[in-house]
Design a protein around this motif. Structure first.
Motif, PDB file in Angstrom:
ATOM      1  N   GLU A   6       0.828  -1.199   0.000  1.00 55.34           N
ATOM      2  CA  GLU A   6       0.000   0.000   0.000  1.00 55.34           C
ATOM      3  C   GLU A   6       0.866   1.254   0.000  1.00 55.34           C
ATOM      4  O   GLU A   6       1.979   1.251   0.533  1.00 55.34           O
ATOM      5  CB  GLU A   6      -0.915   0.048   1.234  1.00 55.34           C
ATOM      6  CG  GLU A   6      -1.835  -1.145   1.398  1.00 55.34           C
ATOM      7  CD  GLU A   6      -1.291  -2.174   2.345  1.00 55.34           C
ATOM      8  OE1 GLU A   6      -2.088  -2.912   2.964  1.00 55.34           O
ATOM      9  OE2 GLU A   6      -0.052  -2.248   2.483  1.00 55.34           O
ATOM     10  N   SER A   7       0.307   2.308  -0.552  1.00 55.40           N
ATOM     11  CA  SER A   7       0.960   3.608  -0.519  1.00 55.40           C
ATOM     12  C   SER A   7      -0.115   4.687  -0.639  1.00 55.40           C
ATOM     13  O   SER A   7      -1.264   4.400  -0.970  1.00 55.40           O
ATOM     14  CB  SER A   7       1.975   3.749  -1.655  1.00 55.40           C
ATOM     15  OG  SER A   7       1.334   3.630  -2.914  1.00 55.40           O
ATOM     16  N   GLY A   8       0.293   5.922  -0.347  1.00 50.79           N
ATOM     17  CA  GLY A   8      -0.616   7.046  -0.514  1.00 50.79           C
ATOM     18  C   GLY A   8      -1.199   7.603   0.763  1.00 50.79           C
ATOM     19  O   GLY A   8      -1.916   8.610   0.729  1.00 50.79           O
ATOM     20  N   PHE A  37      -9.503  -2.547   4.039  1.00 53.98           N
ATOM     21  CA  PHE A  37      -9.955  -2.565   5.423  1.00 53.98           C
ATOM     22  C   PHE A  37      -9.231  -1.463   6.171  1.00 53.98           C
ATOM     23  O   PHE A  37      -8.234  -0.929   5.680  1.00 53.98           O
ATOM     24  CB  PHE A  37      -9.641  -3.920   6.073  1.00 53.98           C
ATOM     25  CG  PHE A  37     -10.480  -5.059   5.562  1.00 53.98           C
ATOM     26  CD1 PHE A  37     -10.281  -5.573   4.292  1.00 53.98           C
ATOM     27  CD2 PHE A  37     -11.470  -5.614   6.355  1.00 53.98           C
ATOM     28  CE1 PHE A  37     -11.059  -6.618   3.820  1.00 53.98           C
ATOM     29  CE2 PHE A  37     -12.248  -6.660   5.895  1.00 53.98           C
ATOM     30  CZ  PHE A  37     -12.045  -7.167   4.617  1.00 53.98           C
ATOM     31  N   ARG A  38      -9.706  -1.152   7.347  1.00 54.39           N
ATOM     32  CA  ARG A  38      -9.002  -0.173   8.170  1.00 54.39           C
ATOM     33  C   ARG A  38      -9.116  -0.550   9.637  1.00 54.39           C
ATOM     34  O   ARG A  38     -10.068  -1.209  10.052  1.00 54.39           O
ATOM     35  CB  ARG A  38      -9.539   1.235   7.938  1.00 54.39           C
ATOM     36  CG  ARG A  38     -10.983   1.474   8.370  1.00 54.39           C
ATOM     37  CD  ARG A  38     -11.433   2.872   7.940  1.00 54.39           C
ATOM     38  NE  ARG A  38     -12.804   3.170   8.365  1.00 54.39           N
ATOM     39  CZ  ARG A  38     -13.464   4.272   7.996  1.00 54.39           C
ATOM     40  NH1 ARG A  38     -12.869   5.170   7.201  1.00 54.39           N
ATOM     41  NH2 ARG A  38     -14.695   4.469   8.417  1.00 54.39           N
ATOM     42  N   GLN A  39      -8.108  -0.105  10.378  1.00 54.63           N
ATOM     43  CA  GLN A  39      -8.085  -0.372  11.816  1.00 54.63           C
ATOM     44  C   GLN A  39      -7.667   0.881  12.545  1.00 54.63           C
ATOM     45  O   GLN A  39      -6.548   1.373  12.369  1.00 54.63           O
ATOM     46  CB  GLN A  39      -7.140  -1.522  12.147  1.00 54.63           C
ATOM     47  CG  GLN A  39      -7.188  -1.945  13.597  1.00 54.63           C
ATOM     48  CD  GLN A  39      -6.468  -3.256  13.835  1.00 54.63           C
ATOM     49  OE1 GLN A  39      -5.634  -3.699  13.042  1.00 54.63           O
ATOM     50  NE2 GLN A  39      -6.801  -3.918  14.943  1.00 54.63           N
ATOM     51  N   ALA A  40      -8.573   1.407  13.340  1.00 54.34           N
ATOM     52  CA  ALA A  40      -8.286   2.572  14.168  1.00 54.34           C
ATOM     53  C   ALA A  40      -7.670   2.110  15.485  1.00 54.34           C
ATOM     54  O   ALA A  40      -7.857   0.953  15.893  1.00 54.34           O
ATOM     55  CB  ALA A  40      -9.574   3.347  14.426  1.00 54.34           C
ATOM     56  N   PRO A  41      -6.935   2.983  16.171  1.00 54.24           N
ATOM     57  CA  PRO A  41      -6.305   2.610  17.446  1.00 54.24           C
ATOM     58  C   PRO A  41      -7.313   2.070  18.446  1.00 54.24           C
ATOM     59  O   PRO A  41      -8.356   2.690  18.673  1.00 54.24           O
ATOM     60  CB  PRO A  41      -5.691   3.920  17.919  1.00 54.24           C
ATOM     61  CG  PRO A  41      -5.468   4.706  16.681  1.00 54.24           C
ATOM     62  CD  PRO A  41      -6.602   4.363  15.772  1.00 54.24           C
ATOM     63  N   THR A  90      -9.580   8.305  10.353  1.00 51.70           N
ATOM     64  CA  THR A  90      -8.206   8.060  10.785  1.00 51.70           C
ATOM     65  C   THR A  90      -8.019   6.598  11.169  1.00 51.70           C
ATOM     66  O   THR A  90      -8.758   6.064  12.000  1.00 51.70           O
ATOM     67  CB  THR A  90      -7.849   8.952  11.974  1.00 51.70           C
ATOM     68  OG1 THR A  90      -7.861  10.320  11.550  1.00 51.70           O
ATOM     69  CG2 THR A  90      -6.462   8.606  12.523  1.00 51.70           C
ATOM     70  N   ALA A  91      -7.046   5.942  10.527  1.00 57.57           N
ATOM     71  CA  ALA A  91      -6.805   4.519  10.759  1.00 57.57           C
ATOM     72  C   ALA A  91      -5.616   4.077   9.919  1.00 57.57           C
ATOM     73  O   ALA A  91      -5.145   4.818   9.054  1.00 57.57           O
ATOM     74  CB  ALA A  91      -8.037   3.691  10.373  1.00 57.57           C
ATOM     75  N   VAL A  92      -5.176   2.863  10.167  1.00 54.35           N
ATOM     76  CA  VAL A  92      -4.257   2.191   9.254  1.00 54.35           C
ATOM     77  C   VAL A  92      -5.117   1.459   8.228  1.00 54.35           C
ATOM     78  O   VAL A  92      -6.032   0.707   8.610  1.00 54.35           O
ATOM     79  CB  VAL A  92      -3.337   1.204   9.986  1.00 54.35           C
ATOM     80  CG1 VAL A  92      -2.450   0.461   8.985  1.00 54.35           C
ATOM     81  CG2 VAL A  92      -2.487   1.929  11.022  1.00 54.35           C
ATOM     82  N   TYR A  93      -4.842   1.701   6.972  1.00 60.46           N
ATOM     83  CA  TYR A  93      -5.620   1.104   5.891  1.00 60.46           C
ATOM     84  C   TYR A  93      -4.843  -0.066   5.293  1.00 60.46           C
ATOM     85  O   TYR A  93      -3.671   0.082   4.947  1.00 60.46           O
ATOM     86  CB  TYR A  93      -5.940   2.149   4.823  1.00 60.46           C
ATOM     87  CG  TYR A  93      -7.047   3.074   5.245  1.00 60.46           C
ATOM     88  CD1 TYR A  93      -6.846   4.017   6.242  1.00 60.46           C
ATOM     89  CD2 TYR A  93      -8.308   2.979   4.667  1.00 60.46           C
ATOM     90  CE1 TYR A  93      -7.883   4.853   6.666  1.00 60.46           C
ATOM     91  CE2 TYR A  93      -9.350   3.814   5.070  1.00 60.46           C
ATOM     92  CZ  TYR A  93      -9.121   4.744   6.063  1.00 60.46           C
ATOM     93  OH  TYR A  93     -10.144   5.571   6.472  1.00 60.46           O
ATOM     94  N   THR A 114      -1.075   1.257   5.492  1.00 59.59           N
ATOM     95  CA  THR A 114      -0.619   2.633   5.342  1.00 59.59           C
ATOM     96  C   THR A 114      -1.470   3.525   6.236  1.00 59.59           C
ATOM     97  O   THR A 114      -2.688   3.362   6.312  1.00 59.59           O
ATOM     98  CB  THR A 114      -0.685   3.084   3.869  1.00 59.59           C
ATOM     99  OG1 THR A 114      -0.100   4.388   3.738  1.00 59.59           O
ATOM    100  CG2 THR A 114      -2.109   3.128   3.339  1.00 59.59           C
ATOM    101  N   GLN A 115      -0.814   4.442   6.929  1.00 64.42           N
ATOM    102  CA  GLN A 115      -1.501   5.280   7.916  1.00 64.42           C
ATOM    103  C   GLN A 115      -2.197   6.454   7.240  1.00 64.42           C
ATOM    104  O   GLN A 115      -1.594   7.170   6.425  1.00 64.42           O
ATOM    105  CB  GLN A 115      -0.502   5.805   8.950  1.00 64.42           C
ATOM    106  CG  GLN A 115      -1.098   6.758   9.974  1.00 64.42           C
ATOM    107  CD  GLN A 115      -2.025   6.065  10.959  1.00 64.42           C
ATOM    108  OE1 GLN A 115      -1.699   5.020  11.492  1.00 64.42           O
ATOM    109  NE2 GLN A 115      -3.190   6.667  11.200  1.00 64.42           N
TER     110      GLN A 115
END
Length: 120
Positions: A6-8, A37-41, A90-93, A114-115
């Motif tokens: 991933e990038s961007g 997918f995404r994961q927030a803290p 806001t998350a890691v994607y 990617t954050q």
């Protein structure tokens, strides 16, 4: 060896846009469903979007109308265009390929993430 990179990602303000890319290598995924997918803290990883081999798209309700998933088969790459970003985005994607079952659940292959940080 299959890799998804991933990038961007980055730091943006609320209302801004970002486009994430996921470049696949090691095999072609042109006939596979791919997802984001995404994961927030402190939270579980959650489905964001998916695109099937035929181009059919699926979105989580929270991003519908703001995010667009697409793919470039020639480049073995999938994209996530994110518009009207909100702080809650806001998350890691993470990019994923080849779902084990439902497109919104487990996949065989995952990227490193990617954050994305959206400030208010």
């Amino acid at each position: 060896q299959v890799q998804l990179v991933e990038s961007g990602g980055g730091l943006v303000q609320a209302g801004d846009s970002l486009r994430l890319s996921c470049a696949a290598s090691g095999r072609t995924f042109s006939s596979s469903t791919m997802g984001w997918f995404r994961q927030a803290p402190g939270k579980e990883r959650r489905f964001v979007a998916a695109i099937s081999w035929s181009g059919r798209t699926y979105y989580a309700d929270s991003v519908k109308g703001r995010f667009t998933i697409s793919r470039d088969r020639a480049k073995n790459t999938v994209y996530l265009q994110m518009n009207s970003l909100k702080p809650e985005d806001t998350a890691v994607y993470y990019c994923a390929a080849d779902p084990k079952g439902s497109y919104a659940q487990e996949y065989d292959y995952w990227g490193q993430g990617t954050q994305v940080t959206v400030s208010s």
